[in-house]
Design a protein around this motif. Structure first.
Motif, PDB file in Angstrom:
ATOM      1  N   GLU A 181       0.853  -1.193   0.000  1.00  0.00           N
ATOM      2  CA  GLU A 181       0.000   0.000   0.000  1.00  0.00           C
ATOM      3  C   GLU A 181       0.885   1.237   0.000  1.00  0.00           C
ATOM      4  O   GLU A 181       1.801   1.337   0.811  1.00  0.00           O
ATOM      5  N   ASP A 182       0.605   2.188  -0.896  1.00  0.00           N
ATOM      6  CA  ASP A 182       1.416   3.400  -0.960  1.00  0.00           C
ATOM      7  C   ASP A 182       0.794   4.578  -0.216  1.00  0.00           C
ATOM      8  O   ASP A 182       1.449   5.588  -0.015  1.00  0.00           O
ATOM      9  N   ASN A 183      -0.445   4.449   0.233  1.00  0.00           N
ATOM     10  CA  ASN A 183      -1.105   5.535   0.952  1.00  0.00           C
ATOM     11  C   ASN A 183      -0.856   5.366   2.456  1.00  0.00           C
ATOM     12  O   ASN A 183      -1.247   4.367   3.051  1.00  0.00           O
ATOM     13  N   GLU A 184      -0.183   6.369   3.045  1.00  0.00           N
ATOM     14  CA  GLU A 184       0.192   6.306   4.464  1.00  0.00           C
ATOM     15  C   GLU A 184      -0.991   6.049   5.388  1.00  0.00           C
ATOM     16  O   GLU A 184      -0.903   5.250   6.317  1.00  0.00           O
ATOM     17  N   ASP A 203       5.314  -4.492   5.376  1.00  0.00           N
ATOM     18  CA  ASP A 203       4.699  -3.679   4.334  1.00  0.00           C
ATOM     19  C   ASP A 203       5.663  -3.366   3.206  1.00  0.00           C
ATOM     20  O   ASP A 203       6.868  -3.500   3.335  1.00  0.00           O
ATOM     21  N   LEU A 224      -2.326   2.483   5.012  1.00  0.00           N
ATOM     22  CA  LEU A 224      -1.358   1.558   5.597  1.00  0.00           C
ATOM     23  C   LEU A 224      -1.431   1.602   7.121  1.00  0.00           C
ATOM     24  O   LEU A 224      -1.458   0.562   7.781  1.00  0.00           O
ATOM     25  N   ARG A 279       5.723  -0.353  -0.218  1.00  0.00           N
ATOM     26  CA  ARG A 279       5.099   0.879  -0.682  1.00  0.00           C
ATOM     27  C   ARG A 279       4.874   0.931  -2.191  1.00  0.00           C
ATOM     28  O   ARG A 279       4.295   1.869  -2.694  1.00  0.00           O
ATOM     29  N   ASP A 280       5.375  -0.062  -2.927  1.00  0.00           N
ATOM     30  CA  ASP A 280       5.117  -0.125  -4.360  1.00  0.00           C
ATOM     31  C   ASP A 280       5.073  -1.596  -4.785  1.00  0.00           C
ATOM     32  O   ASP A 280       5.439  -2.482  -4.017  1.00  0.00           O
ATOM     33  N   LEU A 285      -0.606   1.319  -7.644  1.00  0.00           N
ATOM     34  CA  LEU A 285       0.679   1.438  -6.963  1.00  0.00           C
ATOM     35  C   LEU A 285       1.715   2.041  -7.899  1.00  0.00           C
ATOM     36  O   LEU A 285       1.644   1.845  -9.114  1.00  0.00           O
TER      37      LEU A 285
END
Length: 119
Positions: free
Chosen positions: A8-11, A30, A14, A32-33, A55
């Motif tokens: 997941e790239d959305n803080e 986790d 996540l 991020r991409d 992503l």
């Protein structure tokens, strides 16, 4: 303890998923991409992968296809978590190799029950 990889790239998303999963006793790793997600899946061999579709670097469809093409990790369930909720989007995620599909915004009250069916 079951391990879940959240790609997941959305803080905020996540943070929420990590909070809910760790509260239920899961270990969370986790990425991020999509490319990092594939690498983390190979390295960590989680019990479940929660895959965003939109992503950077490598989208969730392509990342899932790479995971499912790798015999060492192809049996790990991948659940798409996406805001793509148009007609045909669910089928597209399943065709890419995802084992399930959860629409965003995620519902904190039902997320755990939704993912536990894949564990």
């Amino acid at each position: 303890m079951k391990k879940i990889l959240v790609v997941e790239d959305n803080e905020k998303n996540l943070y929420l998923m990590r909070f809910l999963l760790e509260h239920k006793g899961y270990k969370v790793v986790d990425a991020r991409d999509g490319l990092q997600g594939v690498k983390m899946a190979e390295l960590e061999k989680p019990d479940l992968i929660l895959m965003d579709i939109q992503l950077p670097v490598l989208d969730g469809y392509k990342a899932t296809k790479q995971i499912k093409a790798n015999k060492e990790i192809s049996d790990i369930p991948v659940v798409a978590i996406t805001s793509f909720a148009m007609i045909g989007d669910r089928e597209k995620t399943l065709k890419a190799g995802c084992d399930g599909y959860i629409e965003k915004p995620i519902n904190p009250e039902t997320l755990i029950a939704e993912i536990e069916q894949y564990l």
